[in-house]
Design an enzyme around this catalytic site. Structure first.
Site, PDB file in Angstrom:
ATOM      1  CD  GLU A 117      70.601   1.994 -18.190  1.00 57.23           C
ATOM      2  OE1 GLU A 117      71.010   2.245 -17.043  1.00 57.23           O
ATOM      3  OE2 GLU A 117      71.256   2.248 -19.220  1.00 57.23           O
ATOM      4  CG  ASN A 174      66.661   2.753 -24.273  1.00 52.27           C
ATOM      5  OD1 ASN A 174      66.687   2.169 -25.351  1.00 52.27           O
ATOM      6  ND2 ASN A 174      67.689   3.465 -23.808  1.00 52.27           N
ATOM      7  CG  HIS A 205      75.832   0.146 -24.566  1.00 52.04           C
ATOM      8  ND1 HIS A 205      76.436   1.147 -25.286  1.00 52.04           N
ATOM      9  CD2 HIS A 205      74.770   0.722 -23.949  1.00 52.04           C
ATOM     10  CE1 HIS A 205      75.779   2.289 -25.107  1.00 52.04           C
ATOM     11  NE2 HIS A 205      74.757   2.054 -24.312  1.00 52.04           N
ATOM     12  CD  GLU A 219      71.693   4.066 -24.647  1.00 55.33           C
ATOM     13  OE1 GLU A 219      72.730   3.752 -24.014  1.00 55.33           O
ATOM     14  OE2 GLU A 219      70.668   4.499 -24.087  1.00 55.33           O
ATOM     15  CG  ASP A 259      78.891   1.304 -27.561  1.00 49.35           C
ATOM     16  OD1 ASP A 259      78.444   0.280 -27.011  1.00 49.35           O
ATOM     17  OD2 ASP A 259      79.020   2.396 -26.963  1.00 49.35           O
TER      18      ASP A 259
HETATM   19  O1  9MR Z   1      77.149   8.518 -22.941  1.00 50.37           O
HETATM   20  C1  9MR Z   1      76.816   8.847 -21.611  1.00 50.37           C
HETATM   21  C2  9MR Z   1      78.084   9.281 -20.881  1.00 50.37           C
HETATM   22  O2  9MR Z   1      78.590  10.468 -21.430  1.00 50.37           O
HETATM   23  C3  9MR Z   1      77.755   9.471 -19.418  1.00 50.37           C
HETATM   24  O3  9MR Z   1      78.938   9.775 -18.712  1.00 50.37           O
HETATM   25  C4  9MR Z   1      77.122   8.197 -18.880  1.00 50.37           C
HETATM   26  C5  9MR Z   1      76.791   8.297 -17.421  1.00 50.37           C
HETATM   27  O4  9MR Z   1      76.204   7.118 -16.975  1.00 50.37           O
HETATM   28  O5  9MR Z   1      75.953   7.938 -19.613  1.00 50.37           O
HETATM   29  C6  9MR Z   1      76.214   7.649 -20.926  1.00 50.37           C
HETATM   30  O6  9MR Z   1      75.079   7.214 -21.616  1.00 50.37           O
HETATM   31  C7  9MR Z   1      74.378   6.088 -21.075  1.00 50.37           C
HETATM   32  C8  9MR Z   1      72.947   6.208 -21.483  1.00 50.37           C
HETATM   33  O7  9MR Z   1      72.444   7.432 -21.036  1.00 50.37           O
HETATM   34  C9  9MR Z   1      72.115   5.064 -20.966  1.00 50.37           C
HETATM   35  N1  9MR Z   1      72.652   3.799 -21.337  1.00 50.37           N
HETATM   36  C10 9MR Z   1      74.067   3.607 -21.042  1.00 50.37           C
HETATM   37  C11 9MR Z   1      74.888   4.742 -21.638  1.00 50.37           C
HETATM   38  C12 9MR Z   1      76.364   4.518 -21.381  1.00 50.37           C
HETATM   39  O8  9MR Z   1      76.655   4.612 -20.026  1.00 50.37           O
END
Ligand code: 9MR
Length: 347
Positions: free
Chosen positions: A161, A202, A238, A267, A269
C-alpha cells in the site's frame, strides 16, 4: 515390467478381497469432488486463503482450510507489530504456527507483509528517526524476518500500500524519512535474505486501470530498468458490490505481465450491504467468477487468495459498518453461490 505386473496382480487380489468383504473399493475417493486447489492446479495456478492465529482452534474451520486451498497467507501474524514488538526483539511464533500448519497440509505460504504504514509497533511510530537510523531499522527488520523464513515462503509482499488513490506516494513514515528509494532498498534487502522468494508490491484499488495502478506500472518499469529485484504485483481485490466491478482487470493484469511480472489476486473479498439476499449473492458469485476467469486468461496471473474463506472470520464487519457477507463460505462454513461460481470458472 515384471514389477508392474506383480503390483497389478497384488492390487487386483486386494480389491477382490475387499470386495468379498463388502468394503467399497476406492469409490469414496473417486467420488470426492476436486478441491479449489486441485482445479486451479490444472491451470498451473494456486487457490489460497488467508488465515489468522485465533481461528486455528476452530477444528471444522481448519478442516476446510487444510483441504480446499494450496496457498496460505497469515492475515496478521507476520506483520511488524507481531514480529518485532520491541526494537531488536523478534517474535516469529504467530507466523511459525501458520507456516507449520501450512507445511503439514502441503500448502505454500505468501509472506505478508514486510513494509507497511499500518500495524507498526509503538516503538517505531512514537519517536522521530533520522534517515540513517530508520534505514538501519528497516533493513534489520526485513532481513531478520526474511532470513527466519528463508526457503519456506513462496512470495513476500515486500511493500504494501505504497500509493495514494491519485497515484502519488503515500506519506508514510518510510516515505517521509527515506524518500521513494525505500521501496527499491526494501526489495534489494529482501532479495539478499532469500534470493529464491518471489518479491511483490501489493495494494488495494489497483484492480482496474487508473491513476493508482498506473503509478505501480510506472514504478515497476523504473525498478526493472534499475535492476531492482521485483517479481510480482499483488492486487488485493477487496471489492464492494456498490462500487461496481473493475472491468479493466484482465487488461490491467496483462500490462503487468508484459513488464515481465507475475500477478496475483492476493486478498479477494466482495462485500455488500447486509442482510444478503439472493440477488446480491448472485451478483457476488458473478464477480468471483469474473475475477477467476480474468486471472486464468492471463498467463502470468499465478493465483488467487481469498482474504480468509468464511464470513465467520472476515475483517469486513468490523471495518465497514453495515457491510459483510464478502466471502464464498457463510458463517456456518456452508458454501455460497460464489463458491460454486469459482468452481465453474476453474473447470
Ligand atoms: O485482515 C486483517 C485484519 O485482521 C486487521 O485487523 C487489519 C488491520 O488493518 O488488517 C487486515 O488485513 C489487511 C491487509 O493486511 C492489507 N490489506 C488490507 C487488509 C484488510 O484491512
Amino acid at each position: 515390467m515384471r514389477k508392474t505386473t506383480t503390483r497389478l496382480r497384488l492390487a487386483g487380489a486386494l480389491a477382490a478381497l475387499l470386495l468379498s468383504a463388502g468394503a467399497p473399493v476406492a469409490q469414496a475417493d473417486e467420488q470426492e469432488p476436486p478441491t479449489l486447489a486441485e482445479l486451479a492446479q490444472r491451470h498451473g495456478r494456486y487457490f489460497g486463503s488467508a488465515t489468522d492465529n485465533p481461528e486455528l482452534t476452530d477444528e471444522p474451520y481448519k478442516a476446510v482450510l487444510g483441504t480446499e486451498f494450496d496457498m496460505i497467507t497469515p492475515g496478521n501474524g507476520m506483520k511488524w507489530y507481531a514480529t518485532e514488538p520491541q526494537q531488536g526483539v523478534f517474535d516469529f511464533s504467530k507466523g511459525d504456527e501458520i507456516v507449520n500448519l501450512a507445511r503439514a497440509n502441503h500448502q505454500r505460504v505468501r509472506g505478508h507483509t514486510l513494509v507497511w504504514h499500518s500495524q507498526l509497533p509503538g516503538w517505531l511510530t512514537s519517536r522521530a528517526w533520522t534517515a540513517d537510523e530508520l534505514r538501519a531499522v528497516l533493513k534489520k527488520h526485513i532481513q531478520t524476518e526474511v532470513r527466519h523464513y528463508k526457503g519456506r515462503i513462496y512470495a513476500w509482499d515486500v511493500v504494501n500500500e505504497a500509493f495514494n488513490e491519485d497515484g502519488t506516494y503515500r506519506e508514510t513514515i518510510f516515505y517521509k524519512t527515506l524518500g521513494p528509494g525505500y521501496i527499491a532498498d526494501a526489495l534489494r534487502w529482501a532479495h539478499q535474505a532469500d534470493p529464491k522468494a518471489a518479491l511483490y508490491l501489493n495494494d488495494y484499488n489497483v484492480e482496474g486501470i487508473g491513476p493508482k495502478s498506473d503509478a505501480y506500472h510506472q514504478l515497476v518499469k523504473e525498478l526493472k530498468a534499475q535492476g531492482v529485484p521485483i517479481d510480482g504485483f499483488g492486487l488485493q481485490a477487496h471489492l464492494a458490490l456498490q462500487y461496481g466491478y473493475p472491468s479493466t482487470l484482465e487488461d490491467n493484469l496483462r500490462r503487468f505481465s508484459r513488464l515481465g511480472l507475475d500477478t496475483a489476486l492476493t486478498e479477494v473479498d466482495v462485500r455488500m450491504y447486509v442482510p444478503a439476499d439472493e440477488a446480491k449473492l448472485a451478483m457476488q458469485a458473478q464477480w468471483y467468477r469474473d475475477m477467476t476467469e480474468a486471472c486464468l486468461a492471463v498467463r502470468r496471473c499465478v493465483g488467487i487468495t481469498l482474504w480468509d474463506y468464511t464470513d465467520k472470520y472476515s475483517w469486513i464487519p468490523a471495518f465497514f459498518e453495515g457491510e459483510g457477507a464478502a466471502l464464498p463460505w457463510d458463517e456456518q462454513l456452508e458454501p455460497k453461490p460464489a463458491y460454486f461460481a469459482i468452481r465453474e470458472a476453474l473447470k
